[in-house]
Scaffold this motif. Structure first.
Motif, short mmCIF file in Angstrom:
data_model
loop_
_atom_site.label_atom_id
_atom_site.label_comp_id
_atom_site.label_asym_id
_atom_site.label_seq_id
_atom_site.Cartn_x
_atom_site.Cartn_y
_atom_site.Cartn_z
N LYS A 163 9.35 -3.47 -4.06
CA LYS A 163 10.17 -2.45 -4.73
C LYS A 163 9.26 -1.50 -5.52
N ASP A 164 9.55 -0.22 -5.40
CA ASP A 164 8.74 0.73 -6.19
C ASP A 164 9.65 1.71 -6.91
N THR A 165 9.05 2.42 -7.85
CA THR A 165 9.81 3.42 -8.60
C THR A 165 9.35 4.81 -8.16
N SER A 223 1.13 4.10 -2.69
CA SER A 223 0.83 5.47 -2.26
C SER A 223 1.95 6.44 -2.61
N TYR A 224 3.23 5.99 -2.39
CA TYR A 224 4.33 6.93 -2.59
C TYR A 224 5.01 6.78 -3.96
N THR A 225 4.24 6.17 -4.89
CA THR A 225 4.75 6.08 -6.27
C THR A 225 3.81 6.91 -7.16
N PHE A 229 4.22 7.50 14.17
CA PHE A 229 3.80 8.82 13.66
C PHE A 229 4.90 9.56 12.90
N TYR A 230 5.98 8.84 12.57
CA TYR A 230 7.03 9.55 11.82
C TYR A 230 6.68 9.53 10.33
N ARG A 231 6.68 10.70 9.76
CA ARG A 231 6.39 10.80 8.32
C ARG A 231 7.45 11.65 7.67
N VAL A 232 7.80 11.26 6.45
CA VAL A 232 8.82 12.06 5.75
C VAL A 232 8.21 13.41 5.37
N ASP A 233 7.00 13.34 4.84
CA ASP A 233 6.31 14.57 4.42
C ASP A 233 4.87 14.45 4.90
N GLY A 237 -3.72 9.21 2.81
CA GLY A 237 -4.56 8.56 3.84
C GLY A 237 -3.75 7.86 4.90
N GLY A 238 -2.44 8.14 4.97
CA GLY A 238 -1.57 7.46 5.93
C GLY A 238 -1.75 7.96 7.36
N THR A 239 -1.45 7.08 8.30
CA THR A 239 -1.57 7.46 9.71
C THR A 239 -0.18 7.66 10.34
N GLY A 240 0.84 7.26 9.66
CA GLY A 240 2.20 7.36 10.22
C GLY A 240 2.52 6.20 11.15
N LEU A 241 1.60 5.21 11.17
CA LEU A 241 1.80 4.06 12.08
C LEU A 241 2.10 2.77 11.33
N GLY A 242 1.84 2.80 10.00
CA GLY A 242 1.97 1.57 9.19
C GLY A 242 3.30 0.86 9.37
N LEU A 243 4.42 1.56 9.19
CA LEU A 243 5.73 0.89 9.25
C LEU A 243 6.09 0.47 10.68
N ALA A 244 5.59 1.25 11.67
CA ALA A 244 5.84 0.87 13.08
C ALA A 244 5.17 -0.49 13.35
N GLY A 299 11.07 7.73 -3.14
CA GLY A 299 12.26 7.42 -2.34
C GLY A 299 12.21 8.10 -0.97
N ILE A 300 13.13 7.72 -0.14
CA ILE A 300 13.15 8.27 1.24
C ILE A 300 14.52 8.91 1.47
N PRO A 301 14.54 10.20 1.89
CA PRO A 301 15.84 10.83 2.15
C PRO A 301 16.62 10.06 3.22
N ARG A 325 2.02 14.93 2.38
CA ARG A 325 1.93 13.86 1.38
C ARG A 325 1.33 12.60 2.00
N SER A 326 1.74 12.33 3.23
CA SER A 326 1.23 11.14 3.90
C SER A 326 -0.27 11.24 4.13
N ARG A 327 -0.69 12.44 4.59
CA ARG A 327 -2.11 12.62 4.89
C ARG A 327 -2.93 12.50 3.61
N ASP A 336 0.83 -1.20 0.00
CA ASP A 336 0.00 0.00 0.00
C ASP A 336 0.87 1.26 0.00
N ASN A 337 1.93 1.24 0.85
CA ASN A 337 2.87 2.37 0.89
C ASN A 337 3.54 2.55 -0.46
N ALA A 338 3.99 1.41 -1.03
CA ALA A 338 4.69 1.48 -2.32
C ALA A 338 3.79 2.14 -3.38
P1 ADP Z 1 2.02 6.40 6.57
O1 ADP Z 1 0.75 5.93 7.14
O2 ADP Z 1 2.20 7.86 6.67
O3 ADP Z 1 2.31 5.83 5.29
P2 ADP Z 1 4.07 4.64 7.46
O4 ADP Z 1 4.51 4.32 8.82
O5 ADP Z 1 3.52 3.54 6.66
O6 ADP Z 1 3.06 5.86 7.59
O7 ADP Z 1 5.28 5.28 6.72
C1 ADP Z 1 6.05 6.26 7.36
C2 ADP Z 1 6.59 7.23 6.34
O8 ADP Z 1 7.58 6.58 5.52
C3 ADP Z 1 5.61 7.70 5.38
O9 ADP Z 1 4.95 8.87 5.83
C4 ADP Z 1 6.41 7.99 4.16
O10 ADP Z 1 6.87 9.32 4.17
C5 ADP Z 1 7.57 7.06 4.23
N1 ADP Z 1 7.36 5.89 3.32
C6 ADP Z 1 6.87 4.68 3.62
N2 ADP Z 1 6.91 3.86 2.57
C7 ADP Z 1 7.45 4.56 1.55
C8 ADP Z 1 7.75 4.27 0.21
N3 ADP Z 1 7.50 3.07 -0.36
N4 ADP Z 1 8.30 5.24 -0.58
C9 ADP Z 1 8.55 6.45 -0.05
N5 ADP Z 1 8.31 6.81 1.24
C10 ADP Z 1 7.73 5.86 2.02
#
Ligand code: ADP
Length: 590
Positions: free
Chosen positions: A518-520, A494-496, A536-540, A548-555, A523-525, A543-545, A490-492
């Motif tokens: 893998k996505d194109t 969303s952020y592609t 709740f950590y989000r890169v942007d 529809g992201g909550t910032g909890l998915g990867l945790a 990317g993540i700084p 963009r995350s909101r 879903d993240n892949a």
């Molecule tokens: P969110 O619900 O905001 O997606 P996640 O915990 O899943 O929260 O992800 C944390 C942050 O990591 C995201 O806000 C996003 O900025 C970055 N991120 C996650 N997956 C990707 C990805 N495939 N490509 C780029 N950035 C990503």
């Protein structure tokens, strides 16, 4: 130092020498006295006998006869006999020619005999040229008139010879006695000192910590009592030392297995004891610390000050100290003094706990609460705002009503997702729900998930690449593994950006399976890569909101992977795309 046996022998022999010498001198003196007296008596009797004989024979006038008679007597008595006339003229002498002898009237023994019937003298004889003992006795005519003196003499050299012999036998006797005594003394003292030497050697061994040594020989009397006392003392010391060693071992085992660091500081403010946990906390080993003054040992300055304060006040102290060496830590320091009966501080026991993790957790918890409130406030404010606007009359415009209701619906959906994610995370973190393990075909699961996401994939016109269809099976909790893959895919998506590509790959390596998403995308700084797994950590944020992201998915993903004893890694190039790699064991032996 001379041995006891030697000193004992010297004492015994000295006593013997003094006693024997004293007794010898006394006895020799006594014998000499008795001998001289006996001799004197004998000479007196001889003189009396000769005078009686001369008186009865009345042949004093026939000098040659008298001379031969005297010589016979003298030979028989082994003494010198001299007959002296009242005038002092020598009538006969058994050893010299009387005609050549001078007048003897001046001889002391003669003078004494003339007065007292009997005379004695010890003096040098000019006639015989040697010292003599003289005894003189008068002889009378039938009327009782003194006619002259019979003198019997004996050379003192004869007496001296006897005394010499006496002394010689005494000295020989003394030597013989000494020799016998020395041998007997040596034997006796050896007999006494041998057990003493054994006892001494056992006592020495005990002082050298050889507590098992005992006096073995059989001994009687006081020495026997001493040896059993030593053995008893050794046995009691051995058991006491065993107890002490056991207690020491227990103490060191307890101290070294403690997570908390312990330091004991003595009266001189030197470190007496430190356990192994201290090295981890302070960066110095026990060996480096023990014996040093606490200020010089390199302890933290704050800790050193607490120790000094504890010595000064004599009261317990509990304080938190921030340490920066060997790494940043918060240490809970507990200091307690130990005192003498009079209440003087003898030392300080310091117990250190690393509470950095607790403090970090507390901080995280309060941050989490702040984050949750913040995250919840946004959709709630939005729902509240749009609902208020509708109530204020905007509901009458049908188009506005529809748009606003759609926003309210989306926001409540978001709220719902947020609450569900928070609940999920909390459940996973608390490990409340056990894993329901089953064998899962990973390809089937990935395929199912991509079907579920088909709408989003199509909407964004994403090219989806699925793995090769291989029967790869692993043991896992289906729902949780499902959640891991959904979140990553879903993240892949969303952020592609639209028209991008997402590919899923499954690689089997030995006992492990690697799932690659893998996505194109964006990317993540680099600076964010480490932190994206935090809650709740989000890169942007925007963009995350938007996505529809909550910032909890990867945790949630990280926790779930770890609960399956797996690992997650990320590789990314800004603007080119990201690759998330999950490595899981095929079999879980929980
Ligand atoms: P969110 O619900 O905001 O997606 P996640 O915990 O899943 O929260 O992800 C944390 C942050 O990591 C995201 O806000 C996003 O900025 C970055 N991120 C996650 N997956 C990707 C990805 N495939 N490509 C780029 N950035 C990503």
């Amino acid at each position: 130092m001379r041995s006891f046996s030697f000193r004992l022998n010297v004492v015994i022999i000295s006593i013997l020498v003094v006693t024997l010498l004293g007794m010898g001198i006394y006895v020799a003196g006594l014998i000499q006295k008795v001998y001289t007296e006996t001799l004197s008596n004998r000479l007196t009797k001889e003189a009396a006998l000769v005078s009686t004989f001369i008186q009865t024979e009345q042949n004093v006038t026939h000098l040659p006869e008298l001379q031969s008679m005297i010589q016979q007597f003298a030979q028989a008595e082994d003494s010198r006999i001299t007959i002296i006339e009242k005038s002092g003229k020598v009538l006969a002498d058994s050893e010299a020619d009387p005609s050549k002898m001078e007048n003897h009237s001046d001889r002391p023994e003669v003078i004494e005999a003339m007065h007292n019937q009997e005379g004695h003298a010890v003096r040098f004889s000019h006639t015989l040229n040697q010292e003599m003992v003289y005894v003189a006795h008068v002889f009378t005519d039938p009327n009782g008139n003194i006619k002259g003196v019979v003198r019997v003499a004996l050379s003192t050299s004869q007496i001296e010879k006897f005394i010499h012999k006496l002394w010689l036998s005494l000295v020989m006797g003394l030597f013989a006695t000494l020799l016998i005594n020395a041998i007997v003394g040596l034997f006796v003292s050896r007999h006494i000192t041998k057990p003493i030497a054994e006892i001494t050697s056992v006592a020495r061994k005990i002082t050298e910590k050889n507590y098992g040594s005992r006096v073995k020989g059989k001994m009687v009397g006081e020495i026997g009592q001493l040896s059993s006392a030593i053995n008893f003392m050794a046995a009691s010391l051995e058991s006491q030392m065993f107890e002490i060693e056991e207690n020491q071992e227990k103490l060191s085992r307890v101290l070294n297995n403690m997570v908390s660091g312990v330091i004991l500081i003595g009266e001189s403010r030197r470190i007496l004891l430190a356990n192994s946990a201290i090295e981890d906390l302070l960066g110095y080993s026990e060996k480096e610390l023990i014996g040093k003054l606490h200020i010089e040992a390199g302890l933290n300055y704050g800790l050193s000050q607490l120790i000094d304060r504890c010595f000064q006040t004599g009261g317990q102290i509990r304080e938190e100290v921030h340490m920066y060496y060997p790494k940043e830590r918060i240490i809970d320091c507990n200091l307690a003094p130990y005192t003498t009966e009079r209440g003087e501080v003898k030392g300080v026991v310091t117990v250190l706990h690393d509470i950095s993790a607790i403090r970090r957790l507390e901080k995280m918890r309060s941050e989490f609460v702040a984050n949750v409130s913040h995250e919840l406030r946004t959709p709630i404010t939005s729902i509240k705002g749009f609902a208020e606007t509708l109530l204020d009359g905007a509901a009458e415009d049908k188009e506005v009503l529809h748009n606003f209701l759609e926003i309210i619906f989306n926001e409540s959906e978001r709220l719902n997702r947020l609450v569900n994610d928070i609940l999920d995370l909390s459940r996973i973190e608390q490990k409340k729900v056990p894993l329901h393990l089953e064998l899962i075909n990973l390809y089937d699961l990935v395929k199912e998930i991509s079907y579920n996401l088909i709408e989003k994939i199509n909407r964004k016109n994403i090219e989806m690449e699925l793995p090769e269809e291989l029967p790869i099976v692993l043991e896992a909790d289906r729902d949780r593994l499902h959640q891991v893959i959904v979140n990553l895919v879903d993240n892949a998506i969303s952020y592609t950006p639209d028209g991008g590509k997402v590919s899923i790959n499954i690689i089997e390596t030995g006992e492990k399976i690697q799932l690659e998403v893998k996505d194109t995308g964006l990317g993540i700084p680099l600076k964010d890569r480490e932190r994206i797994f935090e809650r709740f950590y989000r890169v942007d944020k925007g963009r995350s909101r938007e996505s529809g992201g909550t910032g909890l998915g990867l945790a949630i993903v990280k926790h779930l992977v770890e609960s399956h004893h797996g690992k997650i890694e990320v590789e990314s190039a800004e603007g080119k795309g990201s690759t998330f790699r999950v490595s899981l064991p095929k079999r879980l032996s929980l």
